[in-house]
Design an enzyme around this catalytic site. Structure first.
Site, mmCIF file in Angstrom:
data_model
loop_
_atom_site.group_PDB
_atom_site.id
_atom_site.type_symbol
_atom_site.label_atom_id
_atom_site.label_comp_id
_atom_site.label_asym_id
_atom_site.label_seq_id
_atom_site.Cartn_x
_atom_site.Cartn_y
_atom_site.Cartn_z
ATOM 1 N N SER A 232 -8.269 -0.178 -8.983
ATOM 2 C CA SER A 232 -8.853 0.294 -10.201
ATOM 3 C C SER A 232 -8.609 1.630 -10.552
ATOM 4 C CB SER A 232 -10.482 0.126 -10.216
ATOM 5 O OG SER A 232 -10.736 -1.314 -9.613
HETATM 6 N N1 SAM Z 1 -11.819 -2.709 -5.244
HETATM 7 C C1 SAM Z 1 -10.325 -2.848 -5.226
HETATM 8 C C2 SAM Z 1 -9.711 -1.322 -4.742
HETATM 9 O O1 SAM Z 1 -10.409 -0.413 -4.665
HETATM 10 O O2 SAM Z 1 -8.538 -1.407 -4.653
HETATM 11 C C3 SAM Z 1 -9.701 -3.307 -6.455
HETATM 12 C C4 SAM Z 1 -10.106 -4.651 -6.682
HETATM 13 S S1 SAM Z 1 -9.108 -5.604 -7.740
HETATM 14 C C5 SAM Z 1 -9.454 -5.002 -9.420
HETATM 15 C C6 SAM Z 1 -9.860 -7.030 -7.575
HETATM 16 C C7 SAM Z 1 -10.004 -7.551 -6.256
HETATM 17 O O3 SAM Z 1 -10.753 -8.727 -6.229
HETATM 18 C C8 SAM Z 1 -8.673 -8.400 -6.009
HETATM 19 O O4 SAM Z 1 -7.872 -7.893 -4.588
HETATM 20 C C9 SAM Z 1 -8.788 -9.689 -5.868
HETATM 21 O O5 SAM Z 1 -7.954 -10.424 -4.671
HETATM 22 C C10 SAM Z 1 -10.288 -9.793 -5.385
HETATM 23 N N2 SAM Z 1 -11.060 -10.907 -5.514
HETATM 24 C C11 SAM Z 1 -10.783 -11.979 -6.957
HETATM 25 N N3 SAM Z 1 -12.013 -12.992 -6.551
HETATM 26 C C12 SAM Z 1 -12.554 -12.798 -5.456
HETATM 27 C C13 SAM Z 1 -13.447 -13.406 -4.602
HETATM 28 N N4 SAM Z 1 -14.098 -14.614 -4.996
HETATM 29 N N5 SAM Z 1 -13.838 -12.874 -3.485
HETATM 30 C C14 SAM Z 1 -13.246 -11.591 -3.124
HETATM 31 N N6 SAM Z 1 -12.309 -10.883 -3.705
HETATM 32 C C15 SAM Z 1 -11.749 -11.527 -4.863
#
Ligand code: SAM
Length: 240
Positions: free
Chosen positions: A90
């Site tokens: 992000s």
């Molecule tokens: N917090 C992260 C960082 O600091 O790098 C960035 C997050 S990225 C915008 C969103 C993340 O949420 C992705 O890695 C994606 O695979 C994960 N994601 C999507 N759906 C999810 C779910 N149902 N449960 C857990 N993770 C999920």
């Protein structure tokens, strides 16, 4: 190579590594200034500036350690970056306001949904007692877990799974940070928020502007929701 040459080579390598570290530190300080500038301009948190401790955490976590090698030159730009598998780390400003809005406390236990690179978890780890973080993509979960261990973020525990359902055995949580956009606020997460706790979550569809929502659970269990800002996150996936 004789001893003298080896020592010279070692000195050269040491200097090179340190020079990189210095460059990253300068870039990181500039990024923190930019985030501060944005925050005072936009006032998304409703305050004039972000909490000093949050800014300090942002100034300490080495974002270049959380991005793929080819993204390192851009690690301290105030924007999201690709981390593979169609996912992103992000934008620092968004990480900062989401962290600020949950009002992290030293004794807090926090749940993060969407570990991704592990960066948001690392920022939280500087401010709270323990972070539990769930990631749904196996390769990212493995990489983030290894990275957080290597960088000695010992107060972060990660797991592979669907964050929609939370992590009941470690709840209730003082705060929950969801870093992927959901079509609605997951009821299991609301249940796992302790009274007095806060949840920050982007809500909305994949191809439209989402709303970053701040939920506060009052002592009697009522949930108060505040709309913070228009944002753009990757979707919360899974079978829920
Ligand atoms: N917090 C992260 C960082 O600091 O790098 C960035 C997050 S990225 C915008 C969103 C993340 O949420 C992705 O890695 C994606 O695979 C994960 N994601 C999507 N759906 C999810 C779910 N149902 N449960 C857990 N993770 C999920």
């Amino acid at each position: 190579m004789n001893t003298r040459s080896s020592v010279l080579l070692m000195l050269l390598l040491t200097f090179t590594v340190n020079a990189d570290d210095v460059d990253y530190a300068i870039a990181r300080a500039a990024m923190v200034d930019e985030v501060h500038f944005y925050a005072t301009l936009a006032r998304d948190t409703g305050e004039e500036a972000l909490n000093e401790d949050v800014m300090q955490a942002l100034g300490t976590v080495e974002r270049h350690e959380f991005v793929p090698a080819r993204q390192k030159p851009f690690a301290y730009e105030n924007r999201p970056l690709p981390i593979g598998y169609g996912q992103t780390i992000s934008q620092p400003y968004i990480v900062a306001i989401m962290t600020d809005l949950i009002e992290p406390g030293r004794d807090d236990i926090v749940l993060e949904i969407g570990t991704g690179s592990g960066y948001q978890a690392a920022v939280l780890a500087k401010l709270v007692k323990h972070v539990y973080s769930i990631e749904i993509i196996e390769a990212l979960a493995d990489e983030a877990s290894a990275r957080l261990a290597r960088l000695r973020y010992d107060n972060v525990t990660t797991k592979l799974g669907d964050g929609y359902y939370g992590w009941e055995e470690h709840g209730p949580f003082d705060a929950i940070v969801v870093t992927a956009a959901a079509s609605h606020v997951p009821p299991p997460l609301v249940r796992q928020l302790r009274p007095g706790g806060r949840m920050i979550i982007p809500v909305g569809g994949q191809f439209m502007t989402q709303q970053l929502l701040l939920l506060e659970k009052t002592d009697d269990g009522t949930v108060i929701t505040r709309q913070i800002a228009a944002v753009s996150f990757v979707p919360l996936t899974g079978k829920h």
